[in-house]
Design a protein around this motif. Structure first.
Motif, PDB file in Angstrom:
ATOM      1  N   ARG A  65       0.830  -1.210   0.000  1.00  0.00           N
ATOM      2  CA  ARG A  65       0.000   0.000   0.000  1.00  0.00           C
ATOM      3  C   ARG A  65       0.859   1.254   0.000  1.00  0.00           C
ATOM      4  O   ARG A  65       0.555   2.226  -0.688  1.00  0.00           O
ATOM      5  N   TRP A  66       1.931   1.257   0.792  1.00  0.00           N
ATOM      6  CA  TRP A  66       2.821   2.413   0.831  1.00  0.00           C
ATOM      7  C   TRP A  66       3.505   2.616  -0.512  1.00  0.00           C
ATOM      8  O   TRP A  66       3.643   3.742  -0.986  1.00  0.00           O
ATOM      9  N   VAL A  67       3.918   1.540  -1.140  1.00  0.00           N
ATOM     10  CA  VAL A  67       4.572   1.647  -2.451  1.00  0.00           C
ATOM     11  C   VAL A  67       3.585   2.187  -3.489  1.00  0.00           C
ATOM     12  O   VAL A  67       3.915   3.076  -4.276  1.00  0.00           O
ATOM     13  N   LEU A  68       2.355   1.659  -3.492  1.00  0.00           N
ATOM     14  CA  LEU A  68       1.343   2.158  -4.429  1.00  0.00           C
ATOM     15  C   LEU A  68       1.006   3.614  -4.165  1.00  0.00           C
ATOM     16  O   LEU A  68       0.833   4.403  -5.110  1.00  0.00           O
ATOM     17  N   ALA A  69       0.915   3.991  -2.908  1.00  0.00           N
ATOM     18  CA  ALA A  69       0.636   5.387  -2.561  1.00  0.00           C
ATOM     19  C   ALA A  69       1.774   6.285  -3.031  1.00  0.00           C
ATOM     20  O   ALA A  69       1.542   7.377  -3.572  1.00  0.00           O
ATOM     21  N   LEU A  70       3.011   5.851  -2.848  1.00  0.00           N
ATOM     22  CA  LEU A  70       4.173   6.634  -3.276  1.00  0.00           C
ATOM     23  C   LEU A  70       4.205   6.776  -4.794  1.00  0.00           C
ATOM     24  O   LEU A  70       4.432   7.875  -5.323  1.00  0.00           O
TER      25      LEU A  70
END
Length: 88
Positions: free
Chosen positions: A5-10
């Protein structure tokens, strides 16, 4: 799962930032590019610069033929445009 999720958000944030920072060319730059294509007789590139609305009004072959005929009969295009016409 949390890392994904953090990677997709970034990635989403970076994509939005990159695409929102690009601005369209100014009218001055567009005219300069268009006349450059015209003097080099790059008619297809001139056509590509037209708005979608203009492209819908006439077929590409018709517009290119009209531009070529006008260029062939116009003497003003045989002389380079003075730089004073362009706002610096």
């Amino acid at each position: 799962m949390g890392n994904v999720r953090w990677v997709l958000a970034l990635i989403s944030f970076l994509a939005i930032t990159l695409f929102s920072c690009s601005k369209p060319p100014s009218p001055h730059d567009a005219l300069k590019t268009y006349t450059s294509y015209w003097t080099k007789q790059q008619f297809a590139k001139m056509y590509d610069m037209l708005s979608e609305e203009t492209k819908k009004q006439s077929a590409k072959s018709n517009l290119l033929t009209a531009i070529k005929k006008f260029t062939a009969t116009s003497r003003c295009l045989t002389y380079p445009l003075p730089q004073s016409l362009f706002i610096q």
